[in-house]
Design an enzyme around this catalytic site. Sequence first.
Site, short mmCIF file in Angstrom:
data_model
loop_
_atom_site.label_atom_id
_atom_site.label_comp_id
_atom_site.label_asym_id
_atom_site.label_seq_id
_atom_site.Cartn_x
_atom_site.Cartn_y
_atom_site.Cartn_z
N ASP A 62 9.77 -5.48 -14.46
CA ASP A 62 8.46 -4.93 -14.36
C ASP A 62 8.24 -3.51 -14.78
O ASP A 62 7.38 -2.82 -14.28
CB ASP A 62 7.72 -5.26 -12.92
CG ASP A 62 6.26 -5.29 -13.12
OD1 ASP A 62 5.76 -5.71 -14.16
OD2 ASP A 62 5.83 -5.15 -12.02
N ASN A 82 1.05 -1.25 -0.05
CA ASN A 82 0.13 0.05 -0.09
C ASN A 82 1.03 1.05 0.12
O ASN A 82 2.07 1.20 0.84
CB ASN A 82 -0.91 0.02 1.18
CG ASN A 82 -1.69 -0.73 1.20
OD1 ASN A 82 -2.62 -1.32 -0.06
ND2 ASN A 82 -2.58 -1.49 2.43
#
Length: 415
Positions: free
Chosen positions: A254, A143
């Site tokens: 990524d 988060n």
Amino acid sequence: MGCPCSKQGLAEEDSESPKEKVLVRPHVRRVSGSARVETTEALIVSLDKETDQPRVRNKQNGSIGALALRDEVVEKRRERQHARTEANPKLSNIPRHVEGEQVAAGWPAWLSAVAGEVIKGWIPRRADSFEKLDKIGQGTYSNVYKARDLDSGRIVALKKVRFDNLEPESVRFMAREIQVLRRLDHPNVVKLDGLVTSRMSCSLYLVFEYMEHDLAGLAACPGIMFTEAQVKCYLQQLLRGLDHCHTRGVLHRDIKGSNLLLDNSGNLKIADFGLATFFHPDQKQALTSRVVTLWYRPPELLLGATDYAVGVDLWSTGCILAELLAGKPIMPGRTEVEQLHKIFKLCGSPSEEYWKKSKLPHATIFKPQQPYKRGILETFKDFPASALALLDTLLAIEPGDRGTASAALKSEVLP
Ligand code: ADP
Ligand code: MG
């Protein structure tokens, strides 16, 4: 360079801290390309050139049917599990007395015992020295919050990373992100400013400089279309950041819009090293092929390659370059099979020599019956010629033909 979308707010409760009401920056969340991914394990697949469709046969019952679609969360978790098992430079154990010193300095024992090396020379920051302002991102493993550093008054981003502190492998894997970030120091790579934890805590926050946008969020704003000059400017910064990572022995694995952060002055920084790894350019190595978000994943990884290098990040860079110029993702596959099919249709299928030489694990099941011709120059004929030439290099089927970030930086397309 403001984004009109970021002005609206969507109230959302943070599931991890029910006491805090937080606002989610709407532009940050976008369904990513890896939303639905199917596995090759139970399927026999071949590409049918006549119908232009992947043919899928279930190994157990032999029926040709719909692809098994899975949730991104499951997939990303699995990718991280694979990434965990690959051979990485082991974190060397630090001497017992140093562990004691680290705990005395405020580090939790579970972290010092398993990953003492990655926190060497640092002092943990206390959670109460930050004021959380907004929740700005949420992933499978983190988060991210906008926060104020109460000591300096600076606005920062706090990334709360998820792991199991009772499981050494899980801690070691999480520590790799920190280890990689500490090895990097470049204006186009996000800077890790510190860590927030305490002796009694079982959580950890990574402290970063705050960036106002990410590229995926900006690109998804209705009406936003980047100019050619902006695209070149972002591409150059992305390549500079990548060149730095590769020179320091780091593969990102990524590269995609949501991991490219932008500030209001147009500076771009590569972020999210959660799937990154160290690599040796001249040594054979066993890495996992289950990395890179599907739409940005190169063919060799879809075919199961485990010995790869900088070419994987260059392929993703090519996908980003084309996406910025086209105004939409160029190969939005829903499954691994469909992804490979889209790649072959656009970039041509590999040569006979490639199939023979590469000996990739999934080569026999994915090899199309008829070869596909390369269609990049035709498909993107409206792109500026110099950008098209670089795109043609970055999206080469043979990883070695993609060159390097430093070679791409010398391309004519860049100022
Ligand atoms: P994950 O591994 O969960 O994808 P990321 O590091 O990519 O974690 O962070 C998730 C999102 O949070 C990013 O896509 C971006 O929108 C936001 N974010 C991450 N780091 C920063 C930062 N330093 N400044 C502003 N926003 C950030
Ligand atoms: Mg991310």
